[in-house]
Design an enzyme around this catalytic site. Structure first.
Site, PDB file in Angstrom:
ATOM      1  N   LYS A 106      41.522  36.801  27.651  1.00 22.11           N
ATOM      2  CA  LYS A 106      40.618  36.118  28.316  1.00 22.11           C
ATOM      3  C   LYS A 106      40.249  35.008  26.930  1.00 22.11           C
ATOM      4  O   LYS A 106      40.006  35.489  26.130  1.00 22.11           O
ATOM      5  CB  LYS A 106      39.096  36.323  29.330  1.00 22.11           C
ATOM      6  CG  LYS A 106      40.231  36.842  30.555  1.00 22.11           C
ATOM      7  CD  LYS A 106      38.479  37.881  30.807  1.00 22.11           C
ATOM      8  CE  LYS A 106      38.999  37.894  32.433  1.00 22.11           C
ATOM      9  NZ  LYS A 106      38.883  37.008  33.494  1.00 22.11           N
ATOM     10  N   ARG A 161      43.253  42.271  42.209  1.00 15.60           N
ATOM     11  CA  ARG A 161      44.173  42.524  43.725  1.00 15.60           C
ATOM     12  C   ARG A 161      45.182  43.895  42.898  1.00 15.60           C
ATOM     13  O   ARG A 161      45.417  44.052  44.085  1.00 15.60           O
ATOM     14  CB  ARG A 161      45.034  41.311  43.566  1.00 15.60           C
ATOM     15  CG  ARG A 161      46.463  40.580  42.296  1.00 15.60           C
ATOM     16  CD  ARG A 161      46.562  39.416  42.608  1.00 15.60           C
ATOM     17  NE  ARG A 161      45.258  38.573  41.802  1.00 15.60           N
ATOM     18  CZ  ARG A 161      44.913  36.986  42.072  1.00 15.60           C
ATOM     19  NH1 ARG A 161      46.021  36.715  42.977  1.00 15.60           N
ATOM     20  NH2 ARG A 161      43.927  36.646  41.191  1.00 15.60           N
TER      21      ARG A 161
END
Length: 460
Positions: free
Chosen positions: A239, A313
């Site tokens: 990120k 996820r």
């Protein structure tokens, strides 16, 4: 902080809750001196207004809190909490003006306003205590306030002091308080039985694990699954700094299910509760998982990795597969999963997904009643092909950038195939700036709505 109401009969100042549209009528009912004081002070009954009423010797003998109008209350939450900072420290008892249908939420907002995260600096706000309003289930409201405080504390704690081990310790402390059973799976057993949890967390110096807590021996079965990514660098798809700044809150799903579990246990709901938390740190090292790796999940489905920053996820999928094996009556997953959800509904709403119409209606109704706002999002079947890359069963990060929250929910849905009812919450778990009853920082989103829906959904 105890998050408790003052005892009935306490030496409390009467608090008059004033609807702006009814101010003139109220003024007509009070002595002339009080009427003159209120008028001279410019108090109009607006949301966020408060006024202390002095007696003959100057000491306060009562207080007013603005309640706004029906129109302005539609845009506000925890209206009494908005007035609270302008009241003097002390104890108050509602004397008039608070509609019974608003009493529980407003009392809860008052307790929320006493929250402060003081582990590292600062101090708690001056005590402004409240006697539980008439008709309010004080024990229930206090339990909700304490569960919210737990969630906020966990989210607010930086990753240096809230890694997988510390999250496990928080779960163990909660289990100990309520005599719940707890098991933690790590090491070789995790690698073998929960390969995607292990893969996401293996690059960190802080070992990944799956926390499994159980409470209750009779009644319907409820399993809560919370994303426990204690810090998310993004992995090899690292990120930018601007996106990494709030990643201590990436375990917000775990914090919310632990807070909800605390409320369920404290209120002694007649059900069998299971809490599953995959606790990991998504770090970068020589053994980081890579883009275009293909992982085999606990359920046997293969997953192509197209972005290592879509790791939440993956860990949820393995935990959901375990939950599904037991076929509980209801599974709920909570996760700070996608930025797409924030783009869609902003920070104030908690989007949720389910293909169960009665469950969706119950959650939406309970969210409104509990001032815990939700917004249902679609499990849109036409997007199923977006999560099917061809080279594997599933794609963890579909290309194109469209419908990111929906495709994440569809991905998770593939791992719940045997259980009758399932809902997924894609939450933010963060208050960007202070608001009534909500300090800036960690926030519970969804637990009160879920708690309110459980009696009808599970037949309690």
């Amino acid at each position: 902080m105890t998050y408790a109401f003052a005892p009935a009969g306490a030496d409390a100042l009467p608090l008059h809750v004033i609807d702006a549209s009814g101010l003139e009528d109220w003024l007509a009912s009070v002595p002339e001196a009080t009427r003159a004081w209120v008028t001279a002070s410019g108090f109009s009954g607006g949301i966020g207004e408060a006024l202390m009423i002095p007696g003959a010797e100057g000491q306060p003998v009562a207080a007013l809190a603005g309640f706004g109008t029906a129109a302005t209350r539609r845009r506000a939450r925890f209206v009494l909490a908005a007035a609270l900072p302008k009241l003097a420290a002390g104890t108050y008892e509602v004397a008039s003006g608070l509609p019974p249908e608003h009493a529980e939420v407003e009392a809860l907002g008052w307790l929320f306003a006493g929250y402060a995260f003081t582990r590292y600096a600062g101090e708690a706000p001056s005590a402004r205590n409240l006697v539980a309003p008439e008709g309010v289930d004080a024990a229930r409201v206090e339990a909700l306030a304490r569960s919210e405080a737990l969630t906020r504390d966990l989210v607010n704690t930086p990753a240096s002091d809230m890694g997988p081990q510390e999250l496990e310790e928080a779960a163990r402390a909660l289990a100990g308080t309520f005599e719940a059973q707890i098991e933690v799976i790590s090491g070789e057993a995790l690698e073998t039985g929960f390969p995607m949890i292990h893969t996401v967390g293996r690059a960190s110096t802080r070992a990944p694990r799956l926390i499994d807590m159980r409470w209750g021996s009779s009644g319907p079965t409820l399993t809560l699954v919370g994303k426990g990514v204690c810090f998310d660098t993004g992995g090899l798809n690292i990120k930018p700094g601007s996106s990494m700044g709030l990643m201590k809150k990436d375990m917000g799903g775990a914090a919310n299910v632990l807070g909800l579990a605390q409320a369920i246990m404290e209120l002694k709901l007649p059900l069998q509760l299971r809490v599953l938390i995959p606790a990991v740190e998504n770090s970068i090292a020589g053994d980081s998982f890579r883009p275009q790796d293909i992982l085999t999940s606990r359920k046997g489905l293969t997953v192509e990795i197209n972005n290592t920053d879509a790791e939440g996820r993956l860990v949820l999928a393995d935990a959901l597969a375990l939950a599904d094996e037991e076929r509980p009556d209801l599974i709920v997953s909570m996760a700070t999963l996608t930025g797409a959800a924030r783009v869609a509904v902003g920070p104030d709403l908690a989007p949720f997904y389910t293909d169960d119409e009665p469950l969706a209606a119950a959650l939406a109704q309970a969210g409104t009643a509990a001032a815990d706002p939700l917004w249902r999002m679609p499990l849109w079947p036409a997007y199923e092909s977006m999560i099917e890359p061809g080279i594997a069963d599933l794609d963890n990060a579909p290309k194109g950038g469209f419908a990111g929250s929906i495709t994440a929910a569809l991905f998770l849905n593939r791992f719940v195939t045997d259980s009758p009812r399932y809902a997924h919450f894609d939450i933010y778990s963060w208050q960007p700036s202070a608001a009534p009853g909500r300090t800036a920082g960690g926030l519970g989103q969804g637990p009160r709505a879920i708690l309110g829906a459980l009696p009808g959904v599970l037949g309690l």
